[in-house]
Design an enzyme around this catalytic site. Sequence first.
Site, PDB file in Angstrom:
ATOM      1  N   GLY A 135     -20.243 -78.957  16.502  1.00  0.00           N
ATOM      2  CA  GLY A 135     -21.333 -79.863  16.069  1.00  0.00           C
ATOM      3  C   GLY A 135     -21.507 -81.101  17.290  1.00  0.00           C
ATOM      4  N   ARG A 186     -13.964 -85.932   5.035  1.00  0.00           N
ATOM      5  CA  ARG A 186     -14.308 -86.140   6.384  1.00  0.00           C
ATOM      6  C   ARG A 186     -15.919 -86.150   6.552  1.00  0.00           C
ATOM      7  NH1 ARG A 186     -15.278 -83.683  11.838  1.00  0.00           N
ATOM      8  NH2 ARG A 186     -14.748 -81.470  10.668  1.00  0.00           N
ATOM      9  N   GLU A 218      -6.272 -85.106  14.811  1.00  0.00           N
ATOM     10  CA  GLU A 218      -6.223 -84.597  13.226  1.00  0.00           C
ATOM     11  C   GLU A 218      -4.805 -84.689  12.780  1.00  0.00           C
ATOM     12  OE1 GLU A 218      -7.604 -80.559  11.080  1.00  0.00           O
ATOM     13  OE2 GLU A 218      -8.001 -80.640  13.484  1.00  0.00           O
ATOM     14  N   ARG A 221     -19.715 -82.147   2.964  1.00  0.00           N
ATOM     15  CA  ARG A 221     -19.041 -80.533   3.056  1.00  0.00           C
ATOM     16  C   ARG A 221     -18.383 -80.383   1.609  1.00  0.00           C
ATOM     17  NH1 ARG A 221     -16.579 -80.534   9.188  1.00  0.00           N
ATOM     18  NH2 ARG A 221     -18.651 -80.728  10.354  1.00  0.00           N
ATOM     19  N   HIS A 226     -10.935 -75.938   7.549  1.00  0.00           N
ATOM     20  CA  HIS A 226     -11.416 -76.323   8.721  1.00  0.00           C
ATOM     21  C   HIS A 226     -10.593 -77.669   9.098  1.00  0.00           C
ATOM     22  CE1 HIS A 226     -14.421 -77.160  11.649  1.00  0.00           C
ATOM     23  NE2 HIS A 226     -14.694 -78.148  11.316  1.00  0.00           N
ATOM     24  N   SER A 231      -2.765 -81.669  23.656  1.00  0.00           N
ATOM     25  CA  SER A 231      -3.912 -81.635  24.627  1.00  0.00           C
ATOM     26  C   SER A 231      -5.156 -81.511  24.219  1.00  0.00           C
ATOM     27  CB  SER A 231      -3.663 -80.576  25.777  1.00  0.00           C
ATOM     28  OG  SER A 231      -3.470 -79.291  25.065  1.00  0.00           O
ATOM     29  N   GLY A 232      -5.718 -82.160  22.885  1.00  0.00           N
ATOM     30  CA  GLY A 232      -7.016 -82.114  22.491  1.00  0.00           C
ATOM     31  C   GLY A 232      -7.603 -83.383  23.070  1.00  0.00           C
ATOM     32  N   ALA A 284     -14.780 -77.326  18.419  1.00  0.00           N
ATOM     33  CA  ALA A 284     -15.764 -77.992  17.781  1.00  0.00           C
ATOM     34  C   ALA A 284     -17.344 -77.782  18.175  1.00  0.00           C
ATOM     35  CB  ALA A 284     -15.499 -79.283  17.832  1.00  0.00           C
ATOM     36  N   HIS A 329     -14.378 -75.795   5.499  1.00  0.00           N
ATOM     37  CA  HIS A 329     -16.045 -75.725   6.019  1.00  0.00           C
ATOM     38  C   HIS A 329     -16.826 -74.988   5.382  1.00  0.00           C
ATOM     39  CE1 HIS A 329     -19.558 -75.880   8.937  1.00  0.00           C
ATOM     40  NE2 HIS A 329     -18.984 -76.724   9.441  1.00  0.00           N
ATOM     41  N   GLU A 347     -26.360 -84.303  10.507  1.00  0.00           N
ATOM     42  CA  GLU A 347     -25.524 -83.334   9.668  1.00  0.00           C
ATOM     43  C   GLU A 347     -25.468 -83.950   8.384  1.00  0.00           C
ATOM     44  OE1 GLU A 347     -22.800 -81.573  13.606  1.00  0.00           O
ATOM     45  OE2 GLU A 347     -22.091 -82.923  12.126  1.00  0.00           O
TER      46      GLU A 347
END
Length: 519
Positions: free
Chosen positions: A40, A378, A367, A282, A343, A4-5, A38, A235, A107
């Site tokens: 960002g 990513r 994901e 990253r 992350h 359910s994201g 999340a 991360h 970013e």
Amino acid sequence: MIGSGIAGMSFALKAARGGAKVAMICKTTPSEANTYFAQGGVASVTNLEVDNFEKHIHDTMVAGDWLSDPAAVEQVVKNAPEQIRELISWGVDFDKNEDGNFDLHREGGHSEFRILHHADNTGAEIQLSLVEAVKRNPDIDVFENRFAIEIITQHHLGKIVTRRTPDITCYGAYVLNEDNGEVDTFLAKVTVMATGGVGSVYTTTTNPLIATGDGIAMVYRAKGTVSDMEFIQFHPTALYHPGDRPSFLITEAMRGYGAVLRNMDGEEFMHKYDPRLSLAPRDIVARAIDSEMKLHGTDHVFLDVTHKDPEETKRHFPNIYEKCLSLGIDITKDMIPVAPAAHYLCGGIKVNLDGESSIQRLYAVGECSCTGLHGGNRLASNSLIEAVVYADAAAKHALEHLSEYDWRDDVPEWNDEGTAHPEEMVLITQSEKEVNQIMGYYVGIVRSDLRLKRAWNRLDILYQETEALFKSSKVSRQLCELRNIINVAYLIMRQAMERKESRGLHFTVDYPHPETVRN
């Protein structure tokens, strides 16, 4: 729909709009998902005066160490603006400037300002907006506190299924109702995995603790294809506060805003590792921090934003400011202690451009899927937009083929005869801690053949013990989650061992980084 994201709810809303009836299986409640955490934002080309699709595509390929699938990258980047408009139509409120244009962040790895956001809690804004949209839709039934145990294939109908079986088909899933302990059979013409990531495989993670790789493990056990599991993104800047699990995330947007990484002596160090300094991708930043921590024998480094205007900092990052202040850290005056944390998973259930897995009638989005977008690493804020773009593609494809599928009426009920409740829960909790320790020590940011082999040997013992316990026990969420993180840990290790090079997020001391061709 399992999960359910942003990916799961987007698919559900799109499928329901197309006339389908959707059952959404939620491990806890619809609001608890990786999306919620999340900070960002969402990457999309919107300022055409300075930005364009080609730049976003190039940035994505560079960040992915040129392992990304160009077709997947182009699909996501070029469809992003349309999906941004869809998110807004569902009630998502992205911040705007006084002139009415989007207040765009930049970013690490991005050549332009293209990150749409809602303060520093974009995920929560998206999650809660979509939850309300789902609640308003009469064609979406939400089942809370349900845990998917296994997907149903020909295997459950008495047929032998191997990885070479050409037509493995999914007919639904066996789902544990945690409210009464019963296992229900959910049959479906189409099943969609949107179960999120694998952060709980590691002790230190920014993911909610429900991120135990359930969908990936289920598909792997059903002989589906799982790819690129070695690419675990750590991360670089999780708030260092021992005892917190999950770790609180310090968004990459803060480095885009001007924050500087410093070692324990207060010295800027990123110039030693990459000309992009604190705005390097990253994987580079995480390894640089790991190197500095080992060099100085410390558990963290610092992120310094004290040189920026205090009121502007508080306006841009209100939640980070309040969280740090609750721990006695005033980010306008004090440097923030940070350390890398597991992350994001760049691999997962292998899917095509329509979100189809190798198992017929089974899609994967978000994901838990491996679309090819991320390659070896990513690019920041590409994941949320990937989830919506692929949810759109999967929903369109599923709706187009739904009438071709029949319901199965010969699926047996879940059989737990001869099983009993485990006498000692400590066996499960201790095994999970051991998995976390194995992965943290041996399969972290820096790897080696020796470390991977040692991890393999230790994990094999836990696998044998857990499978024996599963076969003799009545199912429980805790036992299934342990089984899943062991399966996922195995996949990460095995695919790390198979990659005989350092590439993207997979860095091993035994193989040098290849000279890759760059455009």
